[in-house]
Scaffold this motif. Structure first.
Motif, PDB file in Angstrom:
ATOM      1  N   ALA A  66       0.834  -1.208   0.000  1.00 47.88           N
ATOM      2  CA  ALA A  66       0.000   0.000   0.000  1.00 47.88           C
ATOM      3  C   ALA A  66       0.869   1.258   0.000  1.00 47.88           C
ATOM      4  O   ALA A  66       0.531   2.254  -0.647  1.00 47.88           O
ATOM      5  N   ALA A  67       2.006   1.199   0.714  1.00 45.89           N
ATOM      6  CA  ALA A  67       2.912   2.355   0.748  1.00 45.89           C
ATOM      7  C   ALA A  67       3.469   2.626  -0.652  1.00 45.89           C
ATOM      8  O   ALA A  67       3.573   3.791  -1.067  1.00 45.89           O
ATOM      9  N   HIS A  68       3.822   1.566  -1.395  1.00 47.26           N
ATOM     10  CA  HIS A  68       4.312   1.763  -2.776  1.00 47.26           C
ATOM     11  C   HIS A  68       3.232   2.455  -3.612  1.00 47.26           C
ATOM     12  O   HIS A  68       3.535   3.383  -4.382  1.00 47.26           O
ATOM     13  N   ALA A  69       1.987   2.003  -3.465  1.00 47.15           N
ATOM     14  CA  ALA A  69       0.898   2.613  -4.238  1.00 47.15           C
ATOM     15  C   ALA A  69       0.726   4.082  -3.845  1.00 47.15           C
ATOM     16  O   ALA A  69       0.590   4.953  -4.712  1.00 47.15           O
ATOM     17  N   GLN A  70       0.747   4.364  -2.546  1.00 47.10           N
ATOM     18  CA  GLN A  70       0.565   5.740  -2.070  1.00 47.10           C
ATOM     19  C   GLN A  70       1.686   6.652  -2.572  1.00 47.10           C
ATOM     20  O   GLN A  70       1.445   7.805  -2.937  1.00 47.10           O
ATOM     21  N   ILE A  71       2.902   6.122  -2.574  1.00 45.54           N
ATOM     22  CA  ILE A  71       4.030   6.938  -3.052  1.00 45.54           C
ATOM     23  C   ILE A  71       3.894   7.150  -4.557  1.00 45.54           C
ATOM     24  O   ILE A  71       4.197   8.228  -5.073  1.00 45.54           O
ATOM     25  N   GLY A  72       3.393   6.129  -5.242  1.00 38.93           N
ATOM     26  CA  GLY A  72       3.089   6.296  -6.664  1.00 38.93           C
ATOM     27  C   GLY A  72       2.122   7.462  -6.870  1.00 38.93           C
ATOM     28  O   GLY A  72       2.320   8.310  -7.751  1.00 38.93           O
ATOM     29  N   HIS A  73       1.101   7.544  -6.013  1.00 39.59           N
ATOM     30  CA  HIS A  73       0.122   8.647  -6.125  1.00 39.59           C
ATOM     31  C   HIS A  73       0.798  10.009  -5.932  1.00 39.59           C
ATOM     32  O   HIS A  73       0.485  10.961  -6.644  1.00 39.59           O
ATOM     33  N   LEU A  74       1.700  10.062  -4.929  1.00 44.53           N
ATOM     34  CA  LEU A  74       2.386  11.336  -4.648  1.00 44.53           C
ATOM     35  C   LEU A  74       3.144  11.815  -5.895  1.00 44.53           C
ATOM     36  O   LEU A  74       3.104  12.998  -6.242  1.00 44.53           O
ATOM     37  N   PHE A  75       3.830  10.872  -6.561  1.00 44.62           N
ATOM     38  CA  PHE A  75       4.607  11.262  -7.750  1.00 44.62           C
ATOM     39  C   PHE A  75       3.702  11.495  -8.955  1.00 44.62           C
ATOM     40  O   PHE A  75       4.017  12.304  -9.820  1.00 44.62           O
ATOM     41  N   TRP A  76       2.573  10.790  -9.000  1.00 49.99           N
ATOM     42  CA  TRP A  76       1.585  11.009 -10.074  1.00 49.99           C
ATOM     43  C   TRP A  76       1.064  12.442  -9.999  1.00 49.99           C
ATOM     44  O   TRP A  76       0.973  13.140 -11.010  1.00 49.99           O
ATOM     45  N   VAL A  77       0.746  12.888  -8.786  1.00 47.36           N
ATOM     46  CA  VAL A  77       0.239  14.256  -8.584  1.00 47.36           C
ATOM     47  C   VAL A  77       1.307  15.273  -8.996  1.00 47.36           C
ATOM     48  O   VAL A  77       1.003  16.321  -9.558  1.00 47.36           O
ATOM     49  N   LYS A  78       2.585  14.924  -8.739  1.00 45.34           N
ATOM     50  CA  LYS A  78       3.683  15.839  -9.103  1.00 45.34           C
ATOM     51  C   LYS A  78       4.056  15.732 -10.585  1.00 45.34           C
ATOM     52  O   LYS A  78       5.038  16.322 -11.030  1.00 45.34           O
ATOM     53  N   ALA A 101       7.746   8.829 -14.389  1.00 47.07           N
ATOM     54  CA  ALA A 101       8.732   7.741 -14.316  1.00 47.07           C
ATOM     55  C   ALA A 101       8.736   7.098 -12.930  1.00 47.07           C
ATOM     56  O   ALA A 101       8.651   5.865 -12.808  1.00 47.07           O
ATOM     57  N   VAL A 102       8.802   7.933 -11.883  1.00 47.96           N
ATOM     58  CA  VAL A 102       8.837   7.381 -10.519  1.00 47.96           C
ATOM     59  C   VAL A 102       7.475   6.791 -10.154  1.00 47.96           C
ATOM     60  O   VAL A 102       7.386   5.719  -9.547  1.00 47.96           O
ATOM     61  N   ALA A 103       6.398   7.493 -10.568  1.00 46.10           N
ATOM     62  CA  ALA A 103       5.054   6.979 -10.273  1.00 46.10           C
ATOM     63  C   ALA A 103       4.893   5.588 -10.892  1.00 46.10           C
ATOM     64  O   ALA A 103       4.405   4.659 -10.230  1.00 46.10           O
ATOM     65  N   GLU A 104       5.320   5.437 -12.153  1.00 45.90           N
ATOM     66  CA  GLU A 104       5.188   4.142 -12.833  1.00 45.90           C
ATOM     67  C   GLU A 104       5.956   3.052 -12.093  1.00 45.90           C
ATOM     68  O   GLU A 104       5.438   1.957 -11.864  1.00 45.90           O
ATOM     69  N   GLU A 105       7.182   3.402 -11.713  1.00 47.47           N
ATOM     70  CA  GLU A 105       8.025   2.418 -11.001  1.00 47.47           C
ATOM     71  C   GLU A 105       7.325   1.946  -9.722  1.00 47.47           C
ATOM     72  O   GLU A 105       7.248   0.742  -9.445  1.00 47.47           O
ATOM     73  N   GLN A 106       6.785   2.904  -8.960  1.00 46.34           N
ATOM     74  CA  GLN A 106       6.124   2.552  -7.693  1.00 46.34           C
ATOM     75  C   GLN A 106       4.830   1.775  -7.946  1.00 46.34           C
ATOM     76  O   GLN A 106       4.529   0.815  -7.235  1.00 46.34           O
ATOM     77  N   TYR A 107       4.071   2.166  -8.970  1.00 48.21           N
ATOM     78  CA  TYR A 107       2.835   1.444  -9.278  1.00 48.21           C
ATOM     79  C   TYR A 107       3.134   0.000  -9.700  1.00 48.21           C
ATOM     80  O   TYR A 107       2.420  -0.926  -9.333  1.00 48.21           O
ATOM     81  N   ARG A 108       4.184  -0.165 -10.482  1.00 44.89           N
ATOM     82  CA  ARG A 108       4.512  -1.524 -10.940  1.00 44.89           C
ATOM     83  C   ARG A 108       4.881  -2.417  -9.750  1.00 44.89           C
ATOM     84  O   ARG A 108       4.507  -3.589  -9.703  1.00 44.89           O
TER      85      ARG A 108
END
Lengths: 165, 297
Positions: free
Chosen positions: B215-227, B231-238
């Motif tokens: 869940a933390a990986h997904a949440q961090i993905g969201h943080l980078f998605w908003v920013k 690239a980082v969002a994709e990595e965290q979502y994957r």
């Protein structure tokens, strides 16, 4: 020369002891009661010195101020180091037990002096508290541990009571 | 068999106590100079700088960047005392004293950098939990890092203790028990290293299977998605999806990234999974709308 062996064992005992002491169960059942004992003793001695002090758990209240006794102020660190050194020293186990017991009592006593001194400094000259807390007493408590170890080690060595191979 | 011990003269202990008392006095005399000259602050900044480099090179989540205001535990007293101790230990040669001082300073600084690294991890984990509600460190990791920080503090005091003994006239001239051979020490060190590495790898696997960590990986993905840092969002979502996250937004946003890159089949597959997980009318409407935006193959 067993200096290297002593150093290795000392490091291993400090690491193992530090690990054990930081386990939540040990912290709750050993370190916390020890800390509360320090707080109660500090408040009692401070009252004898005319400071209206009171202990609540690990906190010592004096007037409007308070000090919280945490890891690093409860003497456990000095006790760990002294115990590790005594256990690493090749003395008979009876002598080691004597060293650890005497060391525990002595460290508790010196730590009470440290805490009472900090209460007095906090009350009388609060701006000096960081200096006394960090630069004087953190050093002094370790130096006391070294002195106790040297005294005990000299006593054991002079009587030739070093464990054989 | 009894050990051959060089029995210290009775005057040794008072002399040693006088020596350490003199070292303490000198360290206290040096204190105003140490702080007033800015050396203390420069040392703190050096420790923080090194800790930042270590954190940036090793962090699991791409969250941390710079910590100029970090106050690592105050233990620069070890530096002052080490200098004072070597100055007063006139019973040993200057070369040996300098070597001991250098070793003590390097070991102390390394321990303080590691303690600062632990502080950074603990503080940032607390901050992320407080502000965003997810766990950067699992409870067991939080405990382990806290323990490590405490052990590093003990280790710094142990350095002081060892330095006092090493500069002491008091000698452990014992011969009954020999020192362990270099080979045995190396074998033990290699075994410890192997065990630590295996534990680290095993823990990494266990952690990636923990729902809170995923869940933390997904949440961090969201943080980078908003920013808008795709690239980082994709990595965290994957990573989150590989850990079977049940967060529909992770699939939805990754579908958006895939669609932007023209990978419409992958985007469609992610949207279908999102529709399965987000089983409410709002999600259904969002997914349907996104499907409508994908070109028909």
């Amino acid at each position: 020369m067993s200096g290297r062996r002593f150093l290795l064992l000392f490091v291993v005992y400090v690491a193992a002891g530090g690990f054990v002491l930081s386990l939540p169960w040990v912290e709750q059942s050993l370190v916390a009661p020890w800390t509360r004992l320090n707080a109660r003793g500090t408040a009692a001695i401070a009252r004898v010195l005319g400071i209206d002090a009171e202990a609540h758990g690990a906190d010592v209240f004096y007037g409007w101020g308070s000090l919280r006794i945490v890891v690093g102020c409860n003497g456990v660190e000095a006790l760990l180091i002294l115990t590790s050194a005594v256990l690493a020293f090749p003395a008979p186990w009876r002598q080691r037990a004597l060293g650890v017991t005497a060391g525990t009592v002595a460290i508790l006593g010196v730590n009470l002096v440290r805490l009472v001194n900090l209460v007095v400094v906090a009350k009388v000259a609060p701006t000096w508290l960081p200096v006394f807390h960090v630069y004087v007493w953190q050093v002094l408590i370790v130096l006391v541990a070294v002195s106790l170890f040297l005294t005990w080690g000299t006593y054991v060595a002079r009587r030739g009571r070093i464990a054989g191979a | 068999m009894r050990a051959a011990v060089a029995s210290p003269a009775p005057s040794v202990v008072p002399r040693e106590i006088a020596r350490v008392a003199a070292a303490l006095a000198i360290s206290l005399l040096l204190l105003p100079l140490w702080r007033g000259s800015g050396a203390s602050e420069a040392y703190r900044r050096g420790v923080v700088f090194a800790a930042e480099r270590v954190v940036l090179a090793t962090q699991h989540f791409p969250l941390l960047a710079s910590f100029p205001d970090l106050r690592p535990p105050e233990s620069d007293f070890v530096v002052l005392l080490a200098a004072a101790l070597t100055a007063v230990s006139i019973g040993i040669g200057r070369r040996r004293r300098t070597a001991l001082l250098l070793v003590a300073l390097v070991v102390t600084a390394s321990l303080q950098v590691l303690a600062a690294v632990a502080t950074i991890h603990l503080e940032s984990a607390r901050e992320m939990e407080r502000s965003h509600g997810f766990l950067v460190l699992l409870p067991a990791e939080f405990l382990a890092v806290g323990q490590a920080k405490m052990m590093l503090y003990y280790a710094q005091l142990a350095v002081v203790f060892a330095l006092v003994l090493a500069t002491s006239a008091w000698r452990f001239a014992l011969t009954a028990r020999g020192a362990p051979s270099s080979r045995r020490v190396l074998t033990a060190a290699a075994a410890l290293l192997l065990l630590s590495t295996a534990s680290w790898i095993a823990w990494g696997r266990l952690r990636e299977a923990d729902a809170r960590h995923v869940a933390a990986h997904a949440q961090i993905g969201h943080l980078f998605w908003v920013k808008r840092d795709d690239a980082v969002a994709e990595e965290q979502y994957r990573i989150a999806i590989a850990g079977r996250t049940t967060d529909p937004e992770a699939y939805f946003n990754l579908a958006g990234i895939e669609a932007k890159r023209g990978r419409f089949d992958d985007a469609g597959r992610l949207l279908r999974r999102c529709a399965e997980l987000g089983a409410d009318p709002v999600w259904a409407a969002r997914v349907n709308r996104a499907f409508a935006l994908l070109p028909r193959s």
